[in-house]
Scaffold this motif. Structure first.
Motif, PDB file in Angstrom:
ATOM      1  N   LEU A  73       0.825  -1.208   0.000  1.00  0.00           N
ATOM      2  CA  LEU A  73       0.000   0.000   0.000  1.00  0.00           C
ATOM      3  C   LEU A  73       0.860   1.260   0.000  1.00  0.00           C
ATOM      4  CD1 LEU A  73      -2.760  -1.176   2.504  1.00  0.00           C
ATOM      5  CD2 LEU A  73      -2.906  -1.052   0.000  1.00  0.00           C
ATOM      6  N   GLU A  74       2.025   1.163   0.598  1.00  0.00           N
ATOM      7  CA  GLU A  74       2.963   2.287   0.563  1.00  0.00           C
ATOM      8  C   GLU A  74       3.467   2.493  -0.870  1.00  0.00           C
ATOM      9  OE1 GLU A  74       7.358   3.396   2.317  1.00  0.00           O
ATOM     10  OE2 GLU A  74       6.243   1.753   3.235  1.00  0.00           O
ATOM     11  N   LYS A  75       3.787   1.397  -1.548  1.00  0.00           N
ATOM     12  CA  LYS A  75       4.250   1.469  -2.938  1.00  0.00           C
ATOM     13  C   LYS A  75       3.173   2.053  -3.847  1.00  0.00           C
ATOM     14  CE  LYS A  75       6.653  -1.399  -6.297  1.00  0.00           C
ATOM     15  NZ  LYS A  75       7.141  -2.750  -6.578  1.00  0.00           N
ATOM     16  N   ALA A  76       1.894   1.769  -3.526  1.00  0.00           N
ATOM     17  CA  ALA A  76       0.769   2.302  -4.294  1.00  0.00           C
ATOM     18  C   ALA A  76       0.428   3.734  -3.878  1.00  0.00           C
ATOM     19  CB  ALA A  76      -0.456   1.401  -4.127  1.00  0.00           C
ATOM     20  N   ARG A  77       1.187   4.279  -2.924  1.00  0.00           N
ATOM     21  CA  ARG A  77       1.031   5.651  -2.426  1.00  0.00           C
ATOM     22  C   ARG A  77      -0.294   5.885  -1.700  1.00  0.00           C
ATOM     23  NH1 ARG A  77       4.712   9.072  -3.308  1.00  0.00           N
ATOM     24  NH2 ARG A  77       3.405  10.898  -3.479  1.00  0.00           N
ATOM     25  N   LEU A  78      -0.833   4.835  -1.084  1.00  0.00           N
ATOM     26  CA  LEU A  78      -2.020   4.969  -0.248  1.00  0.00           C
ATOM     27  C   LEU A  78      -1.630   5.159   1.214  1.00  0.00           C
ATOM     28  CD1 LEU A  78      -4.283   2.177  -1.776  1.00  0.00           C
ATOM     29  CD2 LEU A  78      -4.510   4.641  -2.071  1.00  0.00           C
ATOM     30  N   VAL A  79      -0.454   4.676   1.560  1.00  0.00           N
ATOM     31  CA  VAL A  79       0.052   4.722   2.928  1.00  0.00           C
ATOM     32  C   VAL A  79       1.402   5.421   2.901  1.00  0.00           C
ATOM     33  CG1 VAL A  79       0.950   3.261   4.801  1.00  0.00           C
ATOM     34  CG2 VAL A  79      -1.177   2.643   3.655  1.00  0.00           C
ATOM     35  N   GLN A  80       1.669   6.230   3.907  1.00  0.00           N
ATOM     36  CA  GLN A  80       2.977   6.854   4.002  1.00  0.00           C
ATOM     37  C   GLN A  80       3.718   6.313   5.209  1.00  0.00           C
ATOM     38  OE1 GLN A  80       0.838  10.912   4.799  1.00  0.00           O
ATOM     39  NE2 GLN A  80       3.021  11.239   5.028  1.00  0.00           N
ATOM     40  N   ARG A  81       5.039   6.288   5.095  1.00  0.00           N
ATOM     41  CA  ARG A  81       5.902   5.751   6.147  1.00  0.00           C
ATOM     42  C   ARG A  81       6.816   6.854   6.649  1.00  0.00           C
ATOM     43  NH1 ARG A  81      10.435   1.613   4.426  1.00  0.00           N
ATOM     44  NH2 ARG A  81      10.536   3.277   2.902  1.00  0.00           N
ATOM     45  N   GLU A  82       7.120   6.766   7.925  1.00  0.00           N
ATOM     46  CA  GLU A  82       8.094   7.664   8.533  1.00  0.00           C
ATOM     47  C   GLU A  82       8.873   6.840   9.547  1.00  0.00           C
ATOM     48  OE1 GLU A  82       7.634  11.412  11.367  1.00  0.00           O
ATOM     49  OE2 GLU A  82       7.119  11.803   9.278  1.00  0.00           O
ATOM     50  N   TRP A  83      10.096   7.257   9.812  1.00  0.00           N
ATOM     51  CA  TRP A  83      10.920   6.571  10.799  1.00  0.00           C
ATOM     52  C   TRP A  83      10.827   7.312  12.119  1.00  0.00           C
ATOM     53  CZ3 TRP A  83      12.611   1.854   9.913  1.00  0.00           C
ATOM     54  CH2 TRP A  83      12.667   1.422   8.591  1.00  0.00           C
ATOM     55  N   GLU A  84      10.575   6.549  13.172  1.00  0.00           N
ATOM     56  CA  GLU A  84      10.434   7.090  14.513  1.00  0.00           C
ATOM     57  C   GLU A  84      11.580   6.550  15.359  1.00  0.00           C
ATOM     58  OE1 GLU A  84       7.190   5.674  17.375  1.00  0.00           O
ATOM     59  OE2 GLU A  84       6.348   7.490  16.455  1.00  0.00           O
ATOM     60  N   ARG A  85      12.323   7.450  15.981  1.00  0.00           N
ATOM     61  CA  ARG A  85      13.455   7.053  16.811  1.00  0.00           C
ATOM     62  C   ARG A  85      12.985   6.840  18.242  1.00  0.00           C
ATOM     63  NH1 ARG A  85      16.975   9.419  20.158  1.00  0.00           N
ATOM     64  NH2 ARG A  85      16.039  11.468  19.867  1.00  0.00           N
ATOM     65  N   GLY A  86      13.462   5.783  18.846  1.00  0.00           N
ATOM     66  CA  GLY A  86      13.126   5.500  20.232  1.00  0.00           C
ATOM     67  C   GLY A  86      14.327   4.918  20.963  1.00  0.00           C
ATOM     68  N   LEU A  87      14.096   4.451  22.165  1.00  0.00           N
ATOM     69  CA  LEU A  87      15.188   3.893  22.963  1.00  0.00           C
ATOM     70  C   LEU A  87      15.789   2.651  22.332  1.00  0.00           C
ATOM     71  CD1 LEU A  87      13.659   4.325  26.537  1.00  0.00           C
ATOM     72  CD2 LEU A  87      15.422   5.703  25.432  1.00  0.00           C
TER      73      LEU A  87
END
Length: 156
Positions: A73-87
């Motif tokens: 779904l991300e490849k189809a541009r329906l979903v977007q991804r982001e990187w979240e930094r944590g411990l």
């Protein structure tokens, strides 16, 4: 609508038509992933959280299938991804792609607990754009600003 995995997907969601228009077969798992992300409003969810919410709803699937569908779904541009930094390092989080994100959107994120809020502030956006350009950074569109948390209960 009930699918082969026992999941309940609202027929009024319009996701079926959206998938078909992109040449993607609207399976129960794809529809449930989209519905789960839609129900989270603008909250970013990791793949495991999507999986847990789908299980609560009664969708019998595997975690690997959820990740595969999210990637598709991300490849189809329906979903977007982001990187979240944590411990424990960085992790991918997802949400439905917004059809219109104002150019002057600025996301403020805590560097410790990753709590975030999006604000639309043209003056702030312009100031960040000028600062980025002054330092030779090509910038445009929405910005993410990481802040030091002042909350005593922050998990950093």
């Amino acid at each position: 609508m009930s699918g082969t995995h026992g999941a309940q997907v609202p027929a009024s969601s319009g996701f079926s038509e959206q998938l078909r228009s992109l040449g993607i077969r609207p399976t129960v798992i794809r529809l449930c992933v989209l519905q789960t992300l839609a129900e989270s409003d603008s909250q970013w969810l990791g793949g495991e959280e999507v999986f847990r919410r789908m299980l609560k709803r009664g969708t019998a699937t595997g975690l690997a299938s959820v990740y595969r569908v999210i990637k598709e779904l991300e490849k189809a541009r329906l979903v977007q991804r982001e990187w979240e930094r944590g411990l424990g390092g960085a992790r991918a989080v997802h949400r439905l792609r917004r059809t219109q994100t104002p150019e002057s959107t600025v996301r403020l994120r805590c560097g410790g607990c990753n709590a975030s809020v999006e604000v639309v502030d043209e003056a702030l956006h312009e100031g960040l754009l000028r600062a980025a350009q002054a330092h030779g950074m090509p910038a445009g569109g929405p910005f993410t600003v990481q802040l030091a948390c002042a909350r005593a209960d922050c998990v950093r």
